[in-house]
Write a protein that holds these residues in place. Structure first.
Motif, mmCIF file in Angstrom:
data_model
loop_
_atom_site.group_PDB
_atom_site.id
_atom_site.type_symbol
_atom_site.label_atom_id
_atom_site.label_comp_id
_atom_site.label_asym_id
_atom_site.label_seq_id
_atom_site.Cartn_x
_atom_site.Cartn_y
_atom_site.Cartn_z
ATOM 1 N N ARG A 108 75.142 -74.512 1.118
ATOM 2 C CA ARG A 108 74.931 -74.815 2.621
ATOM 3 C C ARG A 108 76.017 -74.001 3.446
ATOM 4 N NH1 ARG A 108 75.065 -80.218 4.641
ATOM 5 N NH2 ARG A 108 76.581 -80.452 3.187
ATOM 6 N N ILE A 136 71.957 -74.554 9.926
ATOM 7 C CA ILE A 136 72.385 -74.657 8.529
ATOM 8 C C ILE A 136 71.514 -73.779 7.840
ATOM 9 C CG2 ILE A 136 72.716 -76.167 6.351
ATOM 10 C CD1 ILE A 136 74.340 -77.045 8.778
ATOM 11 N N ARG A 138 70.841 -72.362 3.849
ATOM 12 C CA ARG A 138 70.809 -72.618 2.399
ATOM 13 C C ARG A 138 70.927 -71.356 1.597
ATOM 14 N NH1 ARG A 138 70.662 -77.875 1.748
ATOM 15 N NH2 ARG A 138 69.973 -79.124 3.549
#
Length: 140
Positions: A108, A136, A138
């Motif tokens: 992340r 965020i 990933r």
């Protein structure tokens, strides 16, 4: 001989300083959703390689590819962060987008984003607008 020794030492110090400056491996494709200051969501995919950050687009074959068409692109990594800026111009507008990227863990990254657009108007002045977003991403 003195110059060769000096150049070798200088190269060693520069290499050491550069490798110590970036302490995390950001390499890979990262994707996720950013939420704007207006409450809207936008999808973002970034391709990071050796601290160079690129937007990603779908090419004519349907494959993802690095987007390199912005007139100005700059990225720099330091410690646990990378900053990425691109600028573009078309017709009466000029646009800057800035991304501050922070390593959270190997899966992340946190992204803070700023978009700022200026538009020429009929009075030979500029209007401007923009927004911020965060989210965020990933690792794929």
């Amino acid at each position: 001989m003195y110059k060769l020794t000096l150049l070798t030492l200088l190269g060693f110090f520069l290499f050491t300083a550069n490798t110590n400056a970036q302490s995390r491996d950001f390499d890979g494709i990262w994707s996720g959703t950013l939420t704007t200051s207006n409450g809207d969501d936008s999808e973002l995919t970034l391709y990071i390689e050796d601290n160079n950050v690129y937007s990603v687009y779908i090419d004519e074959d349907g494959d993802r590819a690095k987007y390199k068409m912005n007139e100005v692109i700059w990225s720099k990594g330091y410690g646990e962060q990378i900053s990425f800026v691109w600028m573009n111009k078309g017709g009466v507008w000029t646009e800057t987008q800035m991304y501050s990227i922070v390593w959270l863990d190997s899966d992340r990254i946190s992204v803070y984003h700023l978009r700022h657009v200026s538009n020429e108007d009929e009075y030979d002045t500029n209007t401007d607008w923009g927004y911020t977003s965060k989210g965020i991403l990933r690792k794929e």
